[in-house]
Design a protein around this motif. Structure first.
Motif, mmCIF file in Angstrom:
data_model
loop_
_atom_site.group_PDB
_atom_site.id
_atom_site.type_symbol
_atom_site.label_atom_id
_atom_site.label_comp_id
_atom_site.label_asym_id
_atom_site.label_seq_id
_atom_site.Cartn_x
_atom_site.Cartn_y
_atom_site.Cartn_z
ATOM 1 N N LEU A 30 0.859 -1.186 0.000
ATOM 2 C CA LEU A 30 0.000 0.000 0.000
ATOM 3 C C LEU A 30 0.893 1.233 0.000
ATOM 4 O O LEU A 30 1.970 1.213 0.594
ATOM 5 C CB LEU A 30 -0.893 0.017 1.254
ATOM 6 C CG LEU A 30 -1.716 1.270 1.523
ATOM 7 C CD1 LEU A 30 -2.820 1.450 0.489
ATOM 8 C CD2 LEU A 30 -2.322 1.224 2.917
ATOM 9 N N PRO A 79 -2.312 -0.498 -4.168
ATOM 10 C CA PRO A 79 -3.371 0.430 -3.754
ATOM 11 C C PRO A 79 -2.773 1.736 -3.233
ATOM 12 O O PRO A 79 -1.654 1.758 -2.710
ATOM 13 C CB PRO A 79 -4.104 -0.312 -2.634
ATOM 14 C CG PRO A 79 -3.456 -1.630 -2.482
ATOM 15 C CD PRO A 79 -2.246 -1.685 -3.333
ATOM 16 N N LEU A 87 -8.897 2.590 7.308
ATOM 17 C CA LEU A 87 -8.813 2.536 5.841
ATOM 18 C C LEU A 87 -7.619 1.708 5.387
ATOM 19 O O LEU A 87 -7.713 0.940 4.428
ATOM 20 C CB LEU A 87 -8.727 3.940 5.250
ATOM 21 C CG LEU A 87 -9.965 4.811 5.380
ATOM 22 C CD1 LEU A 87 -9.699 6.210 4.827
ATOM 23 C CD2 LEU A 87 -11.159 4.175 4.683
ATOM 24 N N GLN A 94 -8.520 -1.947 5.901
ATOM 25 C CA GLN A 94 -9.474 -2.378 4.873
ATOM 26 C C GLN A 94 -8.789 -2.540 3.517
ATOM 27 O O GLN A 94 -9.043 -3.509 2.797
ATOM 28 C CB GLN A 94 -10.595 -1.348 4.725
ATOM 29 C CG GLN A 94 -11.550 -1.272 5.870
ATOM 30 C CD GLN A 94 -12.491 -0.078 5.729
ATOM 31 O OE1 GLN A 94 -12.571 0.550 4.678
ATOM 32 N NE2 GLN A 94 -13.200 0.239 6.801
ATOM 33 N N THR A 95 -7.934 -1.608 3.187
ATOM 34 C CA THR A 95 -7.316 -1.602 1.870
ATOM 35 C C THR A 95 -6.350 -2.761 1.678
ATOM 36 O O THR A 95 -6.285 -3.345 0.605
ATOM 37 C CB THR A 95 -6.622 -0.249 1.602
ATOM 38 O OG1 THR A 95 -7.578 0.799 1.811
ATOM 39 C CG2 THR A 95 -6.102 -0.166 0.179
ATOM 40 N N ILE A 101 -3.695 5.372 -0.994
ATOM 41 C CA ILE A 101 -4.511 6.272 -0.186
ATOM 42 C C ILE A 101 -3.827 7.626 -0.236
ATOM 43 O O ILE A 101 -2.670 7.760 0.159
ATOM 44 C CB ILE A 101 -4.647 5.795 1.277
ATOM 45 C CG1 ILE A 101 -5.355 4.441 1.346
ATOM 46 C CG2 ILE A 101 -5.399 6.843 2.107
ATOM 47 C CD1 ILE A 101 -5.466 3.859 2.747
ATOM 48 N N ASP A 161 -7.706 4.495 -4.158
ATOM 49 C CA ASP A 161 -8.583 3.713 -3.287
ATOM 50 C C ASP A 161 -9.323 4.577 -2.276
ATOM 51 O O ASP A 161 -10.507 4.365 -2.030
ATOM 52 C CB ASP A 161 -7.755 2.635 -2.579
ATOM 53 C CG ASP A 161 -7.217 1.630 -3.572
ATOM 54 O OD1 ASP A 161 -7.880 0.613 -3.780
ATOM 55 O OD2 ASP A 161 -6.153 1.877 -4.170
ATOM 56 N N HIS A 162 -8.616 5.541 -1.681
ATOM 57 C CA HIS A 162 -9.245 6.441 -0.705
ATOM 58 C C HIS A 162 -8.555 7.791 -0.763
ATOM 59 O O HIS A 162 -7.369 7.878 -1.075
ATOM 60 C CB HIS A 162 -9.136 5.893 0.723
ATOM 61 C CG HIS A 162 -9.819 4.592 0.922
ATOM 62 N ND1 HIS A 162 -11.176 4.460 1.015
ATOM 63 C CD2 HIS A 162 -9.310 3.339 1.029
ATOM 64 C CE1 HIS A 162 -11.486 3.187 1.181
ATOM 65 N NE2 HIS A 162 -10.364 2.488 1.186
#
Length: 135
Positions: free
Chosen positions: A55, A84, A121, A124-125, A86, A106-107
């Motif tokens: 991430l 991903p 978050l 979750q990601t 954020i 993603d966010h």
């Protein structure tokens, strides 16, 4: 607090504000994640390509390479396109909606941010419910 397990997810944080970086690193480490730190977009891009994190947390206003450009280059590479992202930024989400949608972010979290919400978050990601290290 124990160090993260060697198999814990690896999070790349690209942030030029030392206080925000410290908040990210402390929270992520406490939750059991391994963390890579990049203080500018160029270093973030280099680490994304060499370390292939699970991430990326990315600020948008960065020296040497803007956050969007860094993400665009990461997403353009087949080896890193799956990572991903954020975004954590002081910029208004409404102003960044086009880029966020285009790059499949993603966010998007606005600064100032709630660290607890951000960690939810992150969990979750990366698909983890309990990331705290075992005793």
């Amino acid at each position: 607090m124990q160090p993260p397990r060697p198999d814990a997810p690896l999070i790349l944080v690209t942030e030029d504000n030392p206080l925000h970086m410290k908040i990210f690193v402390l929270n992520l480490t406490f939750k059991g994640y391994r963390v890579l730190e990049a203080e500018n977009g160029l270093k973030g891009l280099e680490l994304a390509k060499t370390e292939i994190p699970d991430l990326m947390l990315v600020d948008l206003t960065l020296p040497k390479m803007e956050g969007w450009e860094m993400v665009r280059r990461v997403k353009a590479e087949p080896a890193t396109a799956h990572i991903p992202v954020i975004v954590v930024s002081a910029r208004r989400p409404q102003d960044e909606e086009h880029e966020a949608r285009e790059l499949k972010i993603d966010h998007y979290v606005s600064k100032p941010f709630n660290p607890e919400h951000l960690m939810e978050l992150v969990d979750q990601t990366v698909g983890r419910k309990n990331t705290e290290p075992e005793a």
